[in-house]
Design an enzyme around this catalytic site. Structure first.
Site, PDB file in Angstrom:
ATOM      1  CD  GLU A   1      11.158  -1.097  11.399  1.00 24.95           C
ATOM      2  OE1 GLU A   1      11.546  -1.731  10.873  1.00 24.95           O
ATOM      3  OE2 GLU A   1       9.907  -0.931  11.856  1.00 24.95           O
TER       4      GLU A   1
ATOM      5  CG  ASN B   1       9.971   4.289  16.364  1.00 28.63           C
ATOM      6  OD1 ASN B   1       9.385   3.845  17.083  1.00 28.63           O
ATOM      7  ND2 ASN B   1       9.968   3.537  14.566  1.00 28.63           N
TER       8      ASN B   1
ATOM      9  CG  HIS C   1       3.382  -2.509  14.214  1.00 35.34           C
ATOM     10  ND1 HIS C   1       2.369  -1.930  13.621  1.00 35.34           N
ATOM     11  CD2 HIS C   1       4.165  -2.592  13.721  1.00 35.34           C
ATOM     12  CE1 HIS C   1       2.734  -0.741  13.427  1.00 35.34           C
ATOM     13  NE2 HIS C   1       4.131  -1.395  13.681  1.00 35.34           N
TER      14      HIS C   1
ATOM     15  CD  GLU D   1       5.746   2.595  13.557  1.00 33.61           C
ATOM     16  OE1 GLU D   1       5.854   1.532  13.104  1.00 33.61           O
ATOM     17  OE2 GLU D   1       6.688   3.254  13.565  1.00 33.61           O
TER      18      GLU D   1
ATOM     19  CG  ASP E   1      -1.042  -2.018  14.352  1.00 38.18           C
ATOM     20  OD1 ASP E   1       0.239  -2.362  14.787  1.00 38.18           O
ATOM     21  OD2 ASP E   1      -0.807  -1.165  12.554  1.00 38.18           O
TER      22      ASP E   1
HETATM   23  O1  G3I Z   1       2.867   6.574  -3.163  1.00 37.91           O
HETATM   24  C1  G3I Z   1       3.363   5.088  -3.478  1.00 37.91           C
HETATM   25  C2  G3I Z   1       1.961   4.598  -5.305  1.00 37.91           C
HETATM   26  O2  G3I Z   1       2.196   5.680  -5.888  1.00 37.91           O
HETATM   27  C3  G3I Z   1       2.567   3.762  -5.696  1.00 37.91           C
HETATM   28  O3  G3I Z   1       1.345   3.473  -6.719  1.00 37.91           O
HETATM   29  C4  G3I Z   1       2.557   2.100  -4.637  1.00 37.91           C
HETATM   30  C5  G3I Z   1       2.460   0.729  -5.220  1.00 37.91           C
HETATM   31  O4  G3I Z   1       2.955   0.087  -4.376  1.00 37.91           O
HETATM   32  O5  G3I Z   1       3.042   2.502  -3.591  1.00 37.91           O
HETATM   33  C6  G3I Z   1       2.887   3.939  -3.004  1.00 37.91           C
HETATM   34  O6  G3I Z   1       3.726   4.046  -2.164  1.00 37.91           O
HETATM   35  C7  G3I Z   1       3.123   2.820  -0.894  1.00 37.91           C
HETATM   36  C8  G3I Z   1       3.411   3.622   0.685  1.00 37.91           C
HETATM   37  O7  G3I Z   1       3.329   2.580   1.756  1.00 37.91           O
HETATM   38  C9  G3I Z   1       2.017   4.367   0.191  1.00 37.91           C
HETATM   39  O8  G3I Z   1       1.179   3.610   0.347  1.00 37.91           O
HETATM   40  C10 G3I Z   1       5.195   2.002  -0.806  1.00 37.91           C
HETATM   41  O9  G3I Z   1       4.670   0.947  -1.788  1.00 37.91           O
HETATM   42  C11 G3I Z   1       4.693   1.294   0.846  1.00 37.91           C
HETATM   43  O10 G3I Z   1       5.811   0.239   0.812  1.00 37.91           O
HETATM   44  C12 G3I Z   1       4.902   1.731   2.174  1.00 37.91           C
HETATM   45  O11 G3I Z   1       4.505   1.186   2.802  1.00 37.91           O
HETATM   46  C13 G3I Z   1       4.661   1.791   4.475  1.00 37.91           C
HETATM   47  C14 G3I Z   1       5.616   0.756   5.379  1.00 37.91           C
HETATM   48  O12 G3I Z   1       6.242   1.660   5.811  1.00 37.91           O
HETATM   49  C15 G3I Z   1       7.041   1.092   3.956  1.00 37.91           C
HETATM   50  O13 G3I Z   1       7.276   2.195   4.151  1.00 37.91           O
HETATM   51  C16 G3I Z   1       3.239   1.528   4.812  1.00 37.91           C
HETATM   52  O14 G3I Z   1       2.549   2.422   4.515  1.00 37.91           O
HETATM   53  C17 G3I Z   1       3.646   2.386   6.394  1.00 37.91           C
HETATM   54  O15 G3I Z   1       2.443   2.170   7.621  1.00 37.91           O
HETATM   55  C18 G3I Z   1       4.751   1.809   7.084  1.00 37.91           C
HETATM   56  O16 G3I Z   1       5.129   1.805   8.292  1.00 37.91           O
HETATM   57  C19 G3I Z   1       6.267   1.305   9.131  1.00 37.91           C
HETATM   58  C20 G3I Z   1       6.839   2.145   9.649  1.00 37.91           C
HETATM   59  O17 G3I Z   1       7.544   3.126   9.158  1.00 37.91           O
HETATM   60  C21 G3I Z   1       8.151   1.351  10.791  1.00 37.91           C
HETATM   61  N1  G3I Z   1       7.156   0.787  11.202  1.00 37.91           N
HETATM   62  C22 G3I Z   1       6.467  -0.536  10.794  1.00 37.91           C
HETATM   63  C23 G3I Z   1       5.316   0.434   9.664  1.00 37.91           C
HETATM   64  C24 G3I Z   1       4.573  -0.992   9.094  1.00 37.91           C
HETATM   65  O18 G3I Z   1       5.671  -1.272   8.284  1.00 37.91           O
END
Ligand code: G3I
Length: 464
Positions: A160, A202, A238, A265, A267
């Site tokens: 990105e 990506n 997405h 990715e 969906d």
């Molecule tokens: O693990 C912590 C947890 O300990 C905490 O209590 C909680 C509170 O907010 O956060 C948890 O972490 C979260 C993590 O997902 C695991 O659930 C983060 O806040 C959250 O920001 C994170 O979101 C991820 C996001 O990327 C940001 O990294 C999504 O799961 C994930 O699906 C998403 O994936 C991205 C790809 O990497 C790149 N392309 C877009 C895609 C969708 O946004």
């Protein structure tokens, strides 16, 4: 029982690049009747993958579907920078190793996601800039790709980096502000660390021919013309309630640059059109011979980052949705990849032997002043990648030069994070603007690729 019905419909895909070289690539239409996503994809020479959230590996409904249907996995979060290097120089591979172990035990390949991304940076990196950040970025790429060396099918080296909207330009970020060459530097560092992995760029909102995808296309074309080691482009996909009519044409124009393309990715917003859109994406991939696999961003609707969009192929109960059947049918109806012996390989040679499993060398102790340099080598028949560590002595450096005498017949073809004078015999590498100034004991890394043998090189470092 063999359900295969071979129709022998030959579809000739006239890829521009292949035609220019007087070649054709052939997709042979082979109807088949696979009953799982992974079997149907594999019959057509592709993988079918899912993003995996580490904590779900203890959910038996989830794991049953994952192992039955998918032959590729990617960590939804566990290989990101904040997860793998929470404190600078202190690496945590717990989640990534767990996923790799799961994959190896279940015959799944692993996509690596993502070495450098403007989001999900650890706090310490978000607070950095300039040459300190650039060094930290390259060290991160090197360390993480080295840790997983030999275990990753494809790495999202950079994620990105382009802006949304009509500019077609790079996204502003702390990474981008270290210099426009940060992306190619990351690819060179990743290649040096894991020569066996395919290296991908990506991004999202690249689901057709638009300003953003064209900006990326121009970058990839430039990289290929200059020998920057990029092997693949990931299209996140997405998607909402429609699919752009030029989705496949967009994949094909990238493939024509001699890179693989992957749907990374996928969906799709739920609603009446969901199954059709999933099928359309699958068909597009199947119709592009360089489209090597599809990954959905999760397994069941309730595993998805998209919350109530119900954007995936399985209900929370584990039941298959209509979208599942449409994808399976599109896989079964699609053409198989017929490997073409005349299709050119990557412009940057990969190793012909499995990547070495030796750990990277330890940093030698810095001399009292000046600098020291050490080389670590990844070699294959006819070529090598050398990674060089420069360590500043007690006085630090304002700049540095490293001289290396190559064996007879060897020649330098690419250099990153330094500039080279000469290509054979004694070659002199000088720092570039972001890595010349080192504090006492600080390390800079650069690398070069060569043809012939790189064995026995002894670097000499001088500081200014
Ligand atoms: O693990 C912590 C947890 O300990 C905490 O209590 C909680 C509170 O907010 O956060 C948890 O972490 C979260 C993590 O997902 C695991 O659930 C983060 O806040 C959250 O920001 C994170 O979101 C991820 C996001 O990327 C940001 O990294 C999504 O799961 C994930 O699906 C998403 O994936 C991205 C790809 O990497 C790149 N392309 C877009 C895609 C969708 O946004």
């Amino acid at each position: 029982m063999n359900h295969k019905r071979v129709l022998r419909l030959a579809v000739t895909v006239a890829a521009t690049g292949a035609l220019a070289a007087g070649m054709t690539m052939t997709l042979t239409s082979t109807a088949s009747a696979g009953t799982t996503l992974k079997a149907s994809a594999a019959e057509k020479g592709r993988y079918f993958g899912a993003a995996v959230a580490g904590q779900k590996l203890s959910d038996s409904t989830y794991v049953t579907i994952l192992n039955r249907e998918f032959n590729s996995v990617v960590a939804e979060n566990d290989m990101k920078w904040d997860a793998t290097e929470p404190q600078q120089g202190r690496f945590n591979y717990t989640g990534g190793d767990r996923l790799v172990a799961h994959a190896q035990a279940n015959g799944q390949s692993v996509r690596g996601h993502a070495l450098l991304w403007y989001q999900q940076q650890p706090g310490w990196a978000r607070d950095m800039s300039g040459s300190a950040l650039r060094s930290a970025m390259m060290n991160h790429v090197t360390q993480v790709a080295t840790h997983f060396r030999g275990k990753i099918h494809s790495w999202d080296v950079v994620n990105e980096a382009f802006a949304d909207g009509n500019s077609g330009a790079r996204r502003d970020s702390n990474l981008q502000r270290t210099g426009n060459d940060w992306i190619e530097a990351a690819f060179y560092a990743a290649r040096a660390a894991d020569p066996g992995a395919k290296l991908c760029y990506n991004d999202y909102n690249t689901d057709g021919i638009n300003a953003k995808s064209t900006g990326i296309y121009n970058m990839v074309r430039d990289f290929k013309s200059r020998g920057v080691p990029i092997d693949c482009v990931g299209f996140q996909s997405h998607l909402g309630t429609s699919l752009s009519s030029d989705y496949q044409a967009n994949l094909q124009r990238f493939a024509d640059l001699d890179v693989d393309v992957q749907i990374t990715e996928l969906d799709v917003m739920s609603g009446g059109n969901q199954a059709n859109i999933f099928a359309g994406v699958t068909r597009a991939c199947m119709n592009v011979s360089r489209c090597t696999g599809i990954t959905t961003w999760g397994v069941r609707d309730c595993d998805s980052w998209r919350g109530s969009d119900n954007a995936l192929l399985f209900e929370c109960s584990g039941n298959k949705k209509a979208a599942y059947t449409s994808v399976l049918n599109a896989l079964n109806a699609g053409p198989a990849i017929t490997p073409s012996p005349t299709t050119p390989g990557p412009t940057t040679p990969g190793p012909t032997t499995p990547p070495p499993t030796t750990p990277p060398p330890t940093t030698p102790p810095p001399g009292p002043e000046g600098c020291t340099a050490s080389v670590s080598l990844n070699s294959w028949t006819g070529g090598f990648v050398a990674s060089v560590k420069v360590t500043a002595g007690s006085a630090g450096t304002n700049g540095w030069n490293v001289s290396v005498t190559l064996p007879g017949g060897a020649s330098v073809t690419n250099t990153w994070s330094a500039t080279a004078s000469g290509s054979t015999g004694t070659v002199r590498f000088a720092n570039v603007n972001y890595n010349g100034r080192l504090a006492a004991g600080q390390v800079a890394e650069f690398g070069f690729q060569g043809t012939g043998s790189g064995a026995g090189m002894t670097p000499t470092c001088t500081a200014s």
